[in-house]
Design a protein around this motif. Sequence first.
Motif, PDB file in Angstrom:
ATOM      1  N   ILE A 268       1.555 -17.599 -26.762  1.00  0.00           N
ATOM      2  CA  ILE A 268       1.670 -18.971 -27.252  1.00  0.00           C
ATOM      3  C   ILE A 268       0.403 -19.694 -26.810  1.00  0.00           C
ATOM      4  CG2 ILE A 268       3.068 -21.080 -27.266  1.00  0.00           C
ATOM      5  CD1 ILE A 268       5.336 -18.987 -26.101  1.00  0.00           C
TER       6      ILE A 268
ATOM      7  N   LYS B 180      12.822 -25.747 -24.865  1.00  0.00           N
ATOM      8  CA  LYS B 180      13.318 -25.949 -26.230  1.00  0.00           C
ATOM      9  C   LYS B 180      13.685 -24.624 -26.914  1.00  0.00           C
ATOM     10  CE  LYS B 180      10.479 -27.220 -29.435  1.00  0.00           C
ATOM     11  NZ  LYS B 180       9.181 -27.819 -29.668  1.00  0.00           N
ATOM     12  N   GLU B 181      12.889 -23.587 -26.675  1.00  0.00           N
ATOM     13  CA  GLU B 181      13.071 -22.311 -27.387  1.00  0.00           C
ATOM     14  C   GLU B 181      13.995 -21.377 -26.590  1.00  0.00           C
ATOM     15  OE1 GLU B 181      11.503 -21.561 -30.356  1.00  0.00           O
ATOM     16  OE2 GLU B 181      10.521 -23.532 -30.383  1.00  0.00           O
TER      17      GLU B 181
ATOM     18  N   PHE C   1       7.876 -16.273 -21.449  1.00  0.00           N
ATOM     19  CA  PHE C   1       6.998 -16.971 -22.395  1.00  0.00           C
ATOM     20  C   PHE C   1       5.565 -16.898 -21.871  1.00  0.00           C
ATOM     21  CE2 PHE C   1      10.059 -19.432 -25.054  1.00  0.00           C
ATOM     22  CZ  PHE C   1      11.237 -19.110 -24.387  1.00  0.00           C
TER      23      PHE C   1
ATOM     24  N   TYR D 262       1.814 -18.158 -22.096  1.00  0.00           N
ATOM     25  CA  TYR D 262       0.945 -19.220 -22.611  1.00  0.00           C
ATOM     26  C   TYR D 262      -0.497 -18.952 -22.220  1.00  0.00           C
ATOM     27  CZ  TYR D 262       5.353 -21.662 -23.241  1.00  0.00           C
ATOM     28  OH  TYR D 262       6.624 -21.997 -23.632  1.00  0.00           O
TER      29      TYR D 262
ATOM     30  N   GLU E 197       3.669 -29.801 -21.667  1.00  0.00           N
ATOM     31  CA  GLU E 197       3.827 -29.260 -23.024  1.00  0.00           C
ATOM     32  C   GLU E 197       4.374 -27.830 -22.945  1.00  0.00           C
ATOM     33  OE1 GLU E 197       0.116 -29.351 -25.225  1.00  0.00           O
ATOM     34  OE2 GLU E 197       0.941 -27.993 -26.764  1.00  0.00           O
ATOM     35  N   ILE E 198       3.840 -27.066 -22.008  1.00  0.00           N
ATOM     36  CA  ILE E 198       4.269 -25.671 -21.822  1.00  0.00           C
ATOM     37  C   ILE E 198       5.739 -25.620 -21.398  1.00  0.00           C
ATOM     38  CG2 ILE E 198       3.988 -23.724 -20.189  1.00  0.00           C
ATOM     39  CD1 ILE E 198       0.903 -24.289 -20.446  1.00  0.00           C
TER      40      ILE E 198
ATOM     41  N   PRO F 158      10.634 -16.369 -26.732  1.00  0.00           N
ATOM     42  CA  PRO F 158       9.277 -16.542 -27.296  1.00  0.00           C
ATOM     43  C   PRO F 158       9.210 -15.905 -28.687  1.00  0.00           C
ATOM     44  CG  PRO F 158       9.252 -14.908 -25.512  1.00  0.00           C
ATOM     45  CD  PRO F 158      10.638 -15.462 -25.565  1.00  0.00           C
TER      46      PRO F 158
ATOM     47  N   SER G 162       8.080 -27.999 -21.732  1.00  0.00           N
ATOM     48  CA  SER G 162       8.956 -28.532 -22.791  1.00  0.00           C
ATOM     49  C   SER G 162       9.198 -27.474 -23.850  1.00  0.00           C
ATOM     50  CB  SER G 162       8.326 -29.750 -23.481  1.00  0.00           C
ATOM     51  OG  SER G 162       7.959 -30.686 -22.520  1.00  0.00           O
ATOM     52  N   HIS G 163       8.127 -26.774 -24.226  1.00  0.00           N
ATOM     53  CA  HIS G 163       8.250 -25.730 -25.240  1.00  0.00           C
ATOM     54  C   HIS G 163       9.195 -24.632 -24.765  1.00  0.00           C
ATOM     55  CE1 HIS G 163       7.073 -22.054 -27.438  1.00  0.00           C
ATOM     56  NE2 HIS G 163       6.904 -22.893 -28.468  1.00  0.00           N
ATOM     57  N   THR G 164       9.062 -24.245 -23.496  1.00  0.00           N
ATOM     58  CA  THR G 164       9.911 -23.174 -22.955  1.00  0.00           C
ATOM     59  C   THR G 164      11.375 -23.614 -22.918  1.00  0.00           C
ATOM     60  OG1 THR G 164       8.036 -22.698 -21.510  1.00  0.00           O
ATOM     61  CG2 THR G 164      10.046 -21.460 -21.093  1.00  0.00           C
TER      62      THR G 164
ATOM     63  N   ILE H 146      -2.181 -22.706 -26.303  1.00  0.00           N
ATOM     64  CA  ILE H 146      -2.089 -24.138 -26.048  1.00  0.00           C
ATOM     65  C   ILE H 146      -3.429 -24.796 -26.342  1.00  0.00           C
ATOM     66  CG2 ILE H 146      -1.672 -25.915 -24.274  1.00  0.00           C
ATOM     67  CD1 ILE H 146       0.855 -24.344 -25.061  1.00  0.00           C
TER      68      ILE H 146
END
Lengths: 387, 302
Positions: free
Chosen positions: A381, A372-373, A347, A349, A365-366, A376, A368-370, A383
Amino acid sequence: MKKILMGNHAVSYGALLSRVEVIAAYPITPQTQVVEELSEMCAQGKLKARYINVESEHSAMAACIAAEQAGARTFTATSAHGLTLMHELLHWAAGGRLPIVMANINRSMAPGWSIWTDQNDSLSQRDTGWLQIYCESNQEVLDSIIQAYKIAEQILLPVMVILDAFVLSHTFEPVDIPKQELVDQFLPELDYPYKLDVKNPCSFGSLLPPEYYLELRYKVQKAMEEAHDVIIKVDKEFQQVFGRSYGGLVEEYRTEDAELVLVASSTVASTSRMVVDQLRDEGVKVGMIKMRFFRPFPTKEVTNILKQAKKVAVIDRNISYGQGGIFCEEIRSVLYNIDRQEKPPVFGYIAGLGGRDITPTTIREILSHTLKEDKPKENIIWIGVKH
Amino acid sequence: MDRGQALKTTIPEQDYMTSGHIACSGCAAPIAMRYCLKALGEKTILVVPACCWTIIAGPFPYSSLKVPLLHTAFETTAAAASGVRAAIDIKGDTETTVVGWAGDGGTFDIGIQALSGAVERNEDILYICYDNEAYMNTGIQRSSATPWGAWTTTTPAKHPEDKPKKDIIEILVAHQIPYAATATVAYPHELMAKVKKAKGIKGSRFIHILSPCPPGWRMSDELTIKASRLAVQTGIFPLYEVEKGRKYTITVPRKEGVPVTEYLKLQRRFAHLKPEDYDIIQKNVDRAYDRLLRKTKQSETL
């Protein structure tokens, strides 16, 4: 002896302890204190060096190249527009196999005018043949200047020591200043083998027909490859003499059983380390690698660490327009050739361009996003972009 | 003359240039280098940017020089010379002369910032510009040293150069450097005397040598010395020196009654000029020479 030093003065002390002989420099925010302090050190006689107040960064690097070719240990420092003005001569310094050391304070490129940090100035110099060290603390800055000379003078390539504008350059931290005798023992006087000498007149940089040029460039690459082991060896020796080390090319942090590995560089690595600790406390198997060296690229280390991971998140405070984050792209590139069928998704960012803060919240945030998904969805991505 | 005796020359026989260099035939640049090195001696380090001399010095692994030479980027001659000076000074060698050796493009145009910076700092360097009045190494494009009226590939005969040649000596004089002078290869003793004088002075020294270029000037290659001499005799390129930015001395006066046409007509780069153009050039040369005479008369003592 410990002193409270700003990052810029840590650079100056590094150059002082390395007993540089010629300094050619030009002021630019946020680098200026580096050369002000060195100028003062020369005026006071603490540093026995020639200080040339050149009229541009371009001339600063030209003078350093010539002085190094004449056998002197040279130093300069710059930032952003100063560094990019030098671009032609960065190729010259590396092609000429001159072990110059330069500090660069990472500052964003205009327009619009920005004096705040990002990495596009130094990463734009990627293909010039300079080694690049990204530092995280003022102690690492001072130590890296000394290490840089030792590495450069062994492999005969120039080294850039890099620190973030303001976040490091203007932040005061306690710094242990090593004893001069120890530095002298670690870093002997320069004995440059190919120098301008009236007793042995040689020409340097002559017209080079196609039957020779390729081999010289091949040797630059070989020197870069050789640098890998030299960096590790020098860092170990440094540990023995001064009691500090930086992991060589990369520093691993809590990666042993990490399913998610965050990749960061410069001061973002400090913030990332704290967030990794917080998430570990929350039971998330996360680790981090700090990319200390960008050139030579730590291919072996990055591959070995990341092939164990399920996911990789890279924070880039830089961009190669039309492609993506520069660290991220290089990491994807070295992972391409690993044997495993299932490579970890990487991923990428991009955050903090132009000195916008990268806070623990940004890094959370970075991560958590990684988490969750699965994969990519986009190459980049972004920010914090305000639409 | 007794033919049994070898010809005696007042030019020193010791050479620091070899035969077999690869300049075009008739080029003044190697002649200038040869005389300058005779005057400077072996304790000389040369710094040469991109220019015809990049080629004349010879491709790797050959060299036409017996002194150390650092090739450097086009615009960096004076900065690089400053770097060499600083390095050898700190190593304890204050004796060796560091010479920046550049063409007119590298001096008048792309290198003028570094040159101005270095001489303003009064770096202990000798800067010699061999001026062939255009970018000859790239194939005859105009520079700010190209004289009014001249043809080049970027100032074609229909639209020849329409600006006066930049007065580089006056730019250097404005920096109040210890020594600035002009020279040509038609007066070798005079040229060498100036180089020797410059060698004995500390600080920034500048010598401007007119360097005829037969292919670029569109003239026959045996005319280099003649063109160099006529440039002086007509007053187009007066030979003089300026000490400490204030004392002007004409070292070889121009010859009365030699019109500029004698110089211009040797060179086909001026072939398109009309009689009225010659008049314009003659008037401008006369005016500039009068100005120089006035400066000499009004010049202060050292």
